[in-house]
Scaffold this active site. Structure first.
Site: not given
Ligand code: SAH
Length: 218
Positions: A38, A64-67
């Site tokens: 990531r 980029i979204s939260q994992p």
């Protein structure tokens, strides 16, 4: 400067604490999150935060979204490995890479030319030969590559764009944040004998989906 080992440890911790502990239990999905680096998908000066529990800016006002959200949406698609998947909203390319680990072919569409170019180069450098980045308005889908057994939209609109439902294969699943600009609910659609079942999942906050069958202005 962190070395690869530090990033790998941070990634293990992310999978354990943010993803597995919150109920994502598909071994294939967890393995995908263990293998995709990531930190290579975020801007260089944000790398030390790459494995933290939240979204990060990637330029152009996008994130980029939260994992955990990436994992949650991915798991909902229930990919077995043979699918052709469509993603709308390539952004950094991270979600596409996760999908690339879990499906046969991934088509991902991004409206911003520069984001599409960066993501495409990045995925190519990582040897993801099954991921195809296309610049354009994703609300139209990609009729030339349809039908898709999975569709994932990583930007929000008041309704699911009709072309995306039309391009979903029998039995295929589509997940997307549906609602206003202020807040949305993740909705999971499944095509069954020409009809669609719909389930409302968790509340979320995504950037707007802008296009012909989405929001009209940035
Ligand atoms: N999935 C991404 C994060 C997506 S952020 C990741 O893993 O990094 C949402 C993205 O959707 C933004 O990059 C935005 O530019 C893009 N987007 C918004 N409307 C779009 C449209 N109509 N077609 C394609 N991309 C769109």
């Amino acid at each position: 400067m962190k070395d690869d080992m530090d990033y790998q440890k941070a990634r293990e911790r992310m999978v354990e604490r943010q993803i597995a502990r919150r109920g994502i239990d598909s071994p294939r999905v967890l393995e995908a999150f263990r293998s995709v680096p990531r930190h290579l998908f975020v801007p260089q000066h944000k790398r030390e935060f790459a494995y933290s529990d939240g979204p990060l800016p990637i330029g152009r006002g996008q994130t980029i979204s939260q994992p955990y959200i990436v994992a949650y949406m991915t798991e909902a698609l229930e990919l077995q490995g043979e699918e052709r998947v469509l993603e709308i909203g390539t952004g950094s390319g991270y979600q596409a890479a996760i999908l690339g680990e879990l499906a046969a072919e991934v088509y991902t569409v991004e409206r911003h030319q520069d984001l599409a170019k960066t993501a495409s180069q990045r995925l190519q450098d990582m040897d993801y030969e099954n991921i195809h980045v296309i610049q354009g308005d994703g609300t139209e889908g990609l009729p030339e590559h349809a039908p898709f057994q999975g569709v994932i939209v990583t930007a929000a609109a008041p309704e699911v764009p009709r072309p995306l439902l039309d391009q979903l294969d029998e039995g295929g699943r589509l997940i997307m944040p549906v609602g206003s600009r202020g807040g949305q609910v993740l909705k999971l659609y499944q095509r069954r004998e020409g009809d669609f079942s719909v389930k409302a999942l968790s509340p979320v906050a995504f950037v707007p989906l802008i296009g012909e069958h989405g929001h009209s202005a940035p």
